[in-house]
Design a protein around this motif. Structure first.
Motif, short mmCIF file in Angstrom:
data_model
loop_
_atom_site.label_atom_id
_atom_site.label_comp_id
_atom_site.label_asym_id
_atom_site.label_seq_id
_atom_site.Cartn_x
_atom_site.Cartn_y
_atom_site.Cartn_z
N GLN A 127 0.10 16.96 -6.26
CA GLN A 127 0.25 15.52 -6.05
C GLN A 127 1.61 15.05 -6.55
N ASN A 128 2.06 15.61 -7.66
CA ASN A 128 3.38 15.26 -8.19
C ASN A 128 4.47 15.66 -7.20
N GLN A 129 4.35 16.84 -6.64
CA GLN A 129 5.34 17.32 -5.68
C GLN A 129 5.31 16.49 -4.40
N GLY A 130 4.14 15.90 -4.12
CA GLY A 130 4.03 15.00 -2.97
C GLY A 130 4.39 13.57 -3.33
N GLN A 131 4.90 13.37 -4.58
CA GLN A 131 5.32 12.06 -5.09
C GLN A 131 4.16 11.08 -5.22
N SER A 132 2.94 11.61 -5.36
CA SER A 132 1.77 10.76 -5.63
C SER A 132 1.56 10.77 -7.14
N TYR A 133 2.46 10.09 -7.86
CA TYR A 133 2.50 10.21 -9.31
C TYR A 133 1.29 9.59 -10.00
N GLU A 134 0.85 8.43 -9.53
CA GLU A 134 -0.32 7.80 -10.15
C GLU A 134 -1.57 8.62 -9.88
N ALA A 135 -1.69 9.16 -8.66
CA ALA A 135 -2.83 10.02 -8.35
C ALA A 135 -2.79 11.28 -9.21
N SER A 136 -1.59 11.79 -9.43
CA SER A 136 -1.43 12.98 -10.28
C SER A 136 -1.89 12.69 -11.70
N ASN A 137 -1.51 11.52 -12.23
CA ASN A 137 -1.96 11.13 -13.57
C ASN A 137 -3.48 10.97 -13.63
N ALA A 138 -4.05 10.40 -12.58
CA ALA A 138 -5.50 10.22 -12.54
C ALA A 138 -6.20 11.57 -12.56
N LYS B 253 8.15 4.82 -13.60
CA LYS B 253 9.00 3.83 -14.26
C LYS B 253 10.30 3.62 -13.49
N ASN B 254 10.81 4.68 -12.87
CA ASN B 254 12.07 4.61 -12.15
C ASN B 254 11.91 4.22 -10.69
N GLY B 255 10.75 3.77 -10.31
CA GLY B 255 10.58 3.27 -8.95
C GLY B 255 9.71 4.11 -8.06
N GLY B 256 9.13 5.16 -8.59
CA GLY B 256 8.18 5.92 -7.79
C GLY B 256 8.68 7.25 -7.30
N ASP B 257 10.01 7.44 -7.25
CA ASP B 257 10.49 8.73 -6.76
C ASP B 257 11.47 9.40 -7.72
N GLY B 258 11.50 8.89 -8.95
CA GLY B 258 12.34 9.51 -9.96
C GLY B 258 13.77 9.03 -9.97
N THR B 259 14.11 8.06 -9.10
CA THR B 259 15.46 7.51 -9.09
C THR B 259 15.42 6.03 -9.41
N ALA B 260 16.51 5.50 -9.92
CA ALA B 260 16.53 4.10 -10.36
C ALA B 260 16.86 3.14 -9.23
N SER B 261 17.10 3.67 -8.03
CA SER B 261 17.56 2.81 -6.95
C SER B 261 16.44 2.09 -6.23
N ASN B 262 15.22 2.58 -6.34
CA ASN B 262 14.11 1.98 -5.61
C ASN B 262 13.48 0.82 -6.36
N SER B 263 12.77 -0.01 -5.62
CA SER B 263 12.05 -1.14 -6.22
C SER B 263 10.92 -0.63 -7.08
N THR B 264 10.56 -1.39 -8.11
CA THR B 264 9.49 -0.98 -9.01
C THR B 264 8.27 -1.84 -8.79
N SER B 265 7.81 -1.87 -7.56
CA SER B 265 6.61 -2.65 -7.22
C SER B 265 5.43 -2.19 -8.06
N THR B 266 4.63 -3.11 -8.56
CA THR B 266 3.52 -2.76 -9.44
C THR B 266 2.22 -2.55 -8.71
N SER B 267 2.18 -2.84 -7.43
CA SER B 267 0.92 -2.70 -6.70
C SER B 267 1.01 -1.64 -5.62
#
Length: 304
Positions: free
Chosen positions: A141-152, A187-201
């Protein structure tokens, strides 16, 4: 007269020699028995180094004694098994405990301890395998960038009361590191970079609506400006935020029909399919394929 004198002298010499031999044998037997008793008591008290020394002492007084050698070998195998268990070398531990249990000439105390240890070892191995499977799923899931699912998914390890036991230290530490990586990416926007938006939903309505509207497109190049922004704001993972290889199995794109079928499979095994994004489903299908098992078996093993 002289013959009688020599006869008496001969008898005295024989008696003395015989007495010395008897005394020597008696002392040897006593030393052997003492060493064996000391060794047994040491085993009862779990002082295995003393037990080994004592059985070796017994063998010095009675070379090639089968009982002393049997006790010594059994004790050494038990010590080796305990050491392997501490080092998380479960295969070696199982082999050595089995030798202790099956020892033909051995101590019943060690036999019982080996049986108990083998029962524990079976439980530990199953738990370790379960933790490894959970970690592998979270890593996918992490490799698929599903970070919240990975944490769950990782929470299944962290919420287990036994996870912090010494047997699982390695996999627990790996899970901690993966969670840290997930949190950093989120924290960095969902894909590990600081350039993306940090939407909370992760379930933003505009994102889900626009993603649905664009489901028939082939990639980011075919998106409208609105759709591109929606995909950018989406905190989870979808076909627009992952590599092409993360949407394929054996070089073939995972179809909407396969995803729909996988969701039905999740529901059939009692898992809420609605809690997974399409990319989460793809990641699960890919992981099941890599493991060489059906998606149903994978879901039953990892999603409950």
């Amino acid at each position: 007269m002289k013959k009688w004198i020599w006869t008496i002298v001969a008898v005295v010499i024989i008696a003395v020699v015989g007495g010395v031999a008897f005394t020597g044998h008696h002392m040897t037997q006593k030393a052997y028995s003492t060493a064996m008793m000391t060794g047994k008591e040491a085993v009862n008290k779990k002082n295995y180094s003393i037990a080994e020394s004592s059985f070796q002492e017994a063998l010095r007084h009675r070379t090639n004694d089968k009982q002393a050698q049997g006790y010594l070998t059994q004790t050494q195998n038990f010590v080796s098994a305990e050491s392997a268990m501490s080092d998380h070398e479960f295969g070696t531990a199982k082999s050595d405990y089995t030798k202790v249990k099956n020892a033909k000439t051995g101590l019943s105390t060690l036999n019982k301890r080996a049986k108990t240890a083998l029962t524990l070892l079976k439980t530990v191995q199953l738990k370790a395998e379960m933790f490894q499977d959970v970690y592998d799923q979270a890593l996918t899931q992490n490799q698929g960038q599903s970070y919240e699912a990975s944490n769950a998914t990782l929470d299944r390890i962290f919420k287990d009361a036994e996870a912090k036991e010494p047997y699982y230290t390695d996999i627990y530490n790996k899970a901690v590191d993966l969670r840290s990586a997930n949190n950093k990416a989120i924290k960095n926007g969902g894909d590990g970079t600081a350039s993306n938006s940090t939407s909370t939903s992760p379930t933003d309505s505009s994102a889900s609506t626009d993603s649905s509207a664009s489901s028939s497109t082939s990639g980011p190049a075919s998106l409208t400006d609105t759709e591109k922004q929606a995909a950018k704001n989406y905190k989870g993972s979808n076909e627009f935020t992952v590599k092409k290889s993360q949407t394929e199995i054996n070089g073939k794109t995972i179809t909407a029909a396969q995803i729909a079928s996988a969701r039905k499979t999740l529901s059939s095994v009692g898992v809420s399919a609605g809690s997974f994004s399409d990319q989460d489903i793809r990641s699960g299908l890919i992981a099941a394929n890599k493991a060489g098992i059906s998606f149903k078996s994978y879901a039953q093993k990892n999603y409950k």
